[in-house]
Write a protein that holds these residues in place. Structure first.
Motif, mmCIF file in Angstrom:
data_model
loop_
_atom_site.group_PDB
_atom_site.id
_atom_site.type_symbol
_atom_site.label_atom_id
_atom_site.label_comp_id
_atom_site.label_asym_id
_atom_site.label_seq_id
_atom_site.Cartn_x
_atom_site.Cartn_y
_atom_site.Cartn_z
ATOM 1 N N ASN A 28 -15.795 -2.958 -15.524
ATOM 2 C CA ASN A 28 -15.259 -2.816 -16.878
ATOM 3 C C ASN A 28 -13.764 -2.617 -16.802
ATOM 4 N N LYS A 29 -13.061 -3.238 -17.748
ATOM 5 C CA LYS A 29 -11.611 -3.068 -17.790
ATOM 6 C C LYS A 29 -11.179 -3.003 -19.245
ATOM 7 N N THR A 30 -10.380 -1.989 -19.568
ATOM 8 C CA THR A 30 -9.823 -1.899 -20.921
ATOM 9 C C THR A 30 -8.297 -1.939 -20.826
ATOM 10 N N VAL A 31 -7.683 -2.353 -21.902
ATOM 11 C CA VAL A 31 -6.221 -2.270 -21.995
ATOM 12 C C VAL A 31 -5.870 -1.572 -23.306
ATOM 13 N N GLN A 32 -4.732 -0.916 -23.292
ATOM 14 C CA GLN A 32 -4.258 -0.199 -24.456
ATOM 15 C C GLN A 32 -3.262 -1.083 -25.189
ATOM 16 N N GLU A 35 -2.388 1.545 -30.688
ATOM 17 C CA GLU A 35 -3.382 2.613 -30.841
ATOM 18 C C GLU A 35 -4.747 2.189 -30.316
ATOM 19 N N GLN A 36 -4.909 0.865 -30.150
ATOM 20 C CA GLN A 36 -6.252 0.335 -29.881
ATOM 21 C C GLN A 36 -6.560 0.239 -28.395
ATOM 22 N N THR A 37 -7.800 0.558 -28.031
ATOM 23 C CA THR A 37 -8.267 0.305 -26.673
ATOM 24 C C THR A 37 -9.139 -0.941 -26.723
ATOM 25 N N LEU A 38 -8.691 -1.992 -26.042
ATOM 26 C CA LEU A 38 -9.455 -3.246 -26.048
ATOM 27 C C LEU A 38 -10.234 -3.371 -24.751
ATOM 28 N N SER A 39 -11.500 -3.736 -24.894
ATOM 29 C CA SER A 39 -12.341 -3.952 -23.728
ATOM 30 C C SER A 39 -12.227 -5.430 -23.343
ATOM 31 N N LYS A 42 -16.361 -6.738 -19.472
ATOM 32 C CA LYS A 42 -17.478 -5.915 -19.943
ATOM 33 C C LYS A 42 -18.698 -6.067 -19.042
ATOM 34 N N ASP A 78 -11.678 -0.011 -14.765
ATOM 35 C CA ASP A 78 -11.896 1.337 -15.316
ATOM 36 C C ASP A 78 -13.161 1.929 -14.726
#
Ligand code: ATP
Ligand code: MG
Length: 239
Positions: A28-32, A35-39, A42, A78
């Motif tokens: 899993n990897k998210t980016v900021q 304000e938003q955390t995008l996945s 997945k 992540d």
């Protein structure tokens, strides 16, 4: 009761677990973004066998480059793990990872990523030199394989796109890596150069026995692969 070696040897292959060269579990990897955390990756599970040629396809923005970066330990997930030849990459420190990148991995990028102040020969020699295993005979062999003998003292900005990418292909395979990652290696080339670069990559990989993971939009390439993986919105599309 234990079976005798002769019985074990005659058992069907399917009874034995074949270890993949590279295995990723639940990445899993998210980016900021503000304000938003995008996945963006997945729950991706993926494996690559030794010597296998795997293609990753999918629409722009589906996560192909991000996934390749995670598999090659150029970027951290992540959560989830990547194992190469039985070693969990996330458990290693930067020095140990650098050694694995130098010895076991090769990279080819769309925009070539050659070192601008080094000649063709020096760029190809670079992975051997930083690993303190210089091998001029091997470098010569690779220069010949990609047909750049007449350009060995040229700098990257004196080369055509095709010549730059042939240099990058030679560099990726010079240290006999277990696996080569290529992100749209022909994306900046015209059709003729793209065909030549891809053929060289496949020929060299065949000689070295490396596994090859290529991100591409080219359906003709998919025909040549052992396996095609398609991504959509950060996930692998089930087949
Ligand atoms: N550092 C970042 N910050 C914010 N968003 C990012 C970042 N890196 C990637 N993304 C987003 O994650 C998604 C996947 O990007 P990625 O570069 O992996 O796609 P791709 O499949 O390689 O696309 P392309 O075919 O255009 O190269 C995209 O929506 C992209 O905008
Ligand atoms: Mg990409």
């Amino acid at each position: 009761m234990t079976s005798s070696p002769s019985i074990a040897a005659s058992m069907p292959q399917a009874n034995f677990k074949t270890e993949a060269l590279l295995t990723a579990n639940k990445l899993n990897k998210t980016v900021q973004v503000g304000e938003q955390t995008l996945s963006i990756i997945k729950d991706v599970d993926i494996y690559v066998n030794a010597g296998e040629f795997v293609i990753i396809m999918g629409k722009s923005g589906s996560g192909k480059s991000t996934l390749l970066g995670l598999l090659a330990a150029l970027d951290y997930p992540d959560s989830g793990t990547v194992e190469l030849a039985g070693q969990t990459l996330s458990s290693l420190d930067e020095d140990a990872l650098a050694v694995i990148r130098q010895h076991d991995m090769g990279f080819v990028f769309q925009s070539f990523h050659l070192l601008p102040t080094l000649t063709v020969a020096e760029n190809i020699a670079f992975p051997l030199d930083i690993a303190r295993r210089p091998n001029p005979a091997r470098v010569d062999e690779l220069i010949d394989a990609v047909d750049l003998g007449h350009r060995r003292y040229s700098l990257p900005n004196q080369l055509s796109g095709g010549e730059q990418q042939r240099t990058a292909v030679a560099r990726a395979l010079v240290s006999h890596p277990k696996i080569v990652f290529a992100d749209e290696p022909t994306g900046n080339l015209d059709e003729q150069n793209a065909d030549q670069v891809m053929q060289l990559l496949l020929d060299l990989r065949q000689k070295v026995g490396s596994a090859l993971v290529v991100v591409t939009h080219d359906p003709a390439l998919a025909e040549m692969a052992d396996r095609v993986i398609t991504m959509h919105d950060g996930r692998i599309v089930p087949t």
